[in-house]
Design a protein around this motif. Structure first.
Motif, PDB file in Angstrom:
ATOM      1  N   ARG A  14      30.455 -17.510  14.944  1.00 18.95           N
ATOM      2  CA  ARG A  14      30.691 -17.363  16.536  1.00 18.95           C
ATOM      3  C   ARG A  14      30.711 -18.954  16.709  1.00 18.95           C
ATOM      4  N   GLU A  15      30.070 -19.734  16.219  1.00 22.86           N
ATOM      5  CA  GLU A  15      30.009 -21.204  16.506  1.00 22.86           C
ATOM      6  C   GLU A  15      31.448 -21.858  15.946  1.00 22.86           C
ATOM      7  N   LYS A  59      33.604 -20.622  18.905  1.00 22.93           N
ATOM      8  CA  LYS A  59      33.554 -21.695  20.204  1.00 22.93           C
ATOM      9  C   LYS A  59      34.019 -23.032  19.915  1.00 22.93           C
ATOM     10  N   LEU A 101      28.651 -23.085  28.256  1.00 27.53           N
ATOM     11  CA  LEU A 101      29.294 -22.009  27.378  1.00 27.53           C
ATOM     12  C   LEU A 101      28.486 -21.931  26.081  1.00 27.53           C
ATOM     13  N   GLN A 102      28.437 -23.309  25.553  1.00 24.46           N
ATOM     14  CA  GLN A 102      27.834 -23.510  24.155  1.00 24.46           C
ATOM     15  C   GLN A 102      26.365 -22.975  24.301  1.00 24.46           C
ATOM     16  N   ASP A 121      25.798 -19.087  25.320  1.00 27.51           N
ATOM     17  CA  ASP A 121      26.385 -18.054  24.505  1.00 27.51           C
ATOM     18  C   ASP A 121      25.287 -17.439  23.499  1.00 27.51           C
ATOM     19  N   PHE A 158      32.954 -12.722  22.671  1.00 25.90           N
ATOM     20  CA  PHE A 158      33.361 -14.270  23.330  1.00 25.90           C
ATOM     21  C   PHE A 158      33.987 -14.181  24.516  1.00 25.90           C
ATOM     22  N   GLN A 209      32.663 -15.040  28.180  1.00 25.84           N
ATOM     23  CA  GLN A 209      33.406 -16.099  29.217  1.00 25.84           C
ATOM     24  C   GLN A 209      33.445 -15.590  30.666  1.00 25.84           C
TER      25      GLN A 209
END
Length: 245
Positions: A132-133, A136, A174-175, A178, A188, A192
């Motif tokens: 997921r990171e 992003k 967002l960082q 999440d 994801f 958003q």
């Protein structure tokens, strides 16, 4: 709670949460990585800004020398945005699995244990958090490249510092917001949409984080505080707007 103050309230909660019994062991790795990487980026920022700006301003023709008072702050904001992205990307990739675990423990505490997460091992959670990171950071990188392009286009680049500032606020929100949503396997793009529908919370959180990054000593512990604060905001405000538990 007034939405515009949700960011400061989230960080106040984050500071309280990370010192609770049982939380400290999940804070250690994000804290150490934040200190080491932030120290390196502060050194890099000072050297880049002083060298690049002096050279750029010195290259201006005499008839444009009067613009130096305007170029300096605009270029500084743009450079800070780029460096902030680099720091955020590096620190987050290293600490992603630990941040996900911290968010899980914080949410479990806030909900009194009355919350269910996907049934997975720690290694599976770590892999999911890292994937997921990477998603992003790819999302951020595409926008950073566009902002860099804008920064080199004459006249248009006058608005680039404001775009960097807005991007930094959105990126920081967002960082960290999440992490609790990823723990519930919220996609994801859906994540958003939720942040956009709660845009006052999103802006308030990102702006508070941005400002705290310039406060000495506090910025050293900001990563775990932001994870805990974002999780508090998720539990207290964002998830309730969609009835997620």
């Amino acid at each position: 709670m007034t939405q515009i103050f949700s960011g400061p309230a989230a960080f106040a909660a984050g500071f309280r949460l990370i010192i609770l019994p049982g939380m400290k062991r999940f804070v250690f790795v994000p804290l150490v990585s934040n200190v080491v990487i932030l120290t390196g980026f502060i050194w890099l920022t000072i050297n880049l800004i002083s060298g690049w700006l002096d050279g750029f301003i010195g290259s201006l023709p005499d008839w444009l020398s009067f613009l130096s008072w305007l170029i300096w702050p605009l270029a500084l904001i743009s450079m800070l945005g780029f460096v902030l992205y680099g720091f955020n990307a590096t620190a987050s990739l290293i600490a992603a699995p630990f941040n996900g675990l911290l968010a899980e423990k914080v949410e479990s505490h806030l909900r009194g244990g009355q919350v269910s997460f996907p049934d997975e091992t720690i290694s599976e959670m770590a892999l999911r958090s890292l994937q997921r990171e990477l998603q992003k950071q790819w999302f951020f990188l595409k926008r950073v490249l566009l902002l860099l392009l804008i920064s080199f286009i004459p006249v248009v680049n006058l608005i680039s510092p404001f775009l960097w500032f807005l991007f930094s606020i959105w990126m920081l929100s967002l960082q960290y917001l999440d992490y609790p949503m990823d723990n519930h396997q919220i996609g994801f793009h859906d994540m958003q949409k939720r942040l956009k529908s709660n845009w006052w919370h999103t802006v308030s959180f990102g702006l508070t984080h941005y400002l705290l990054m310039f406060v000495p000593f506090i910025n050293l512990i900001l990563m775990p505080v932001a994870v805990a604060g974002a999780t508090w905001l998720w539990v207290d405000q964002v998830s309730t707007s969609a009835d997620d538990t």
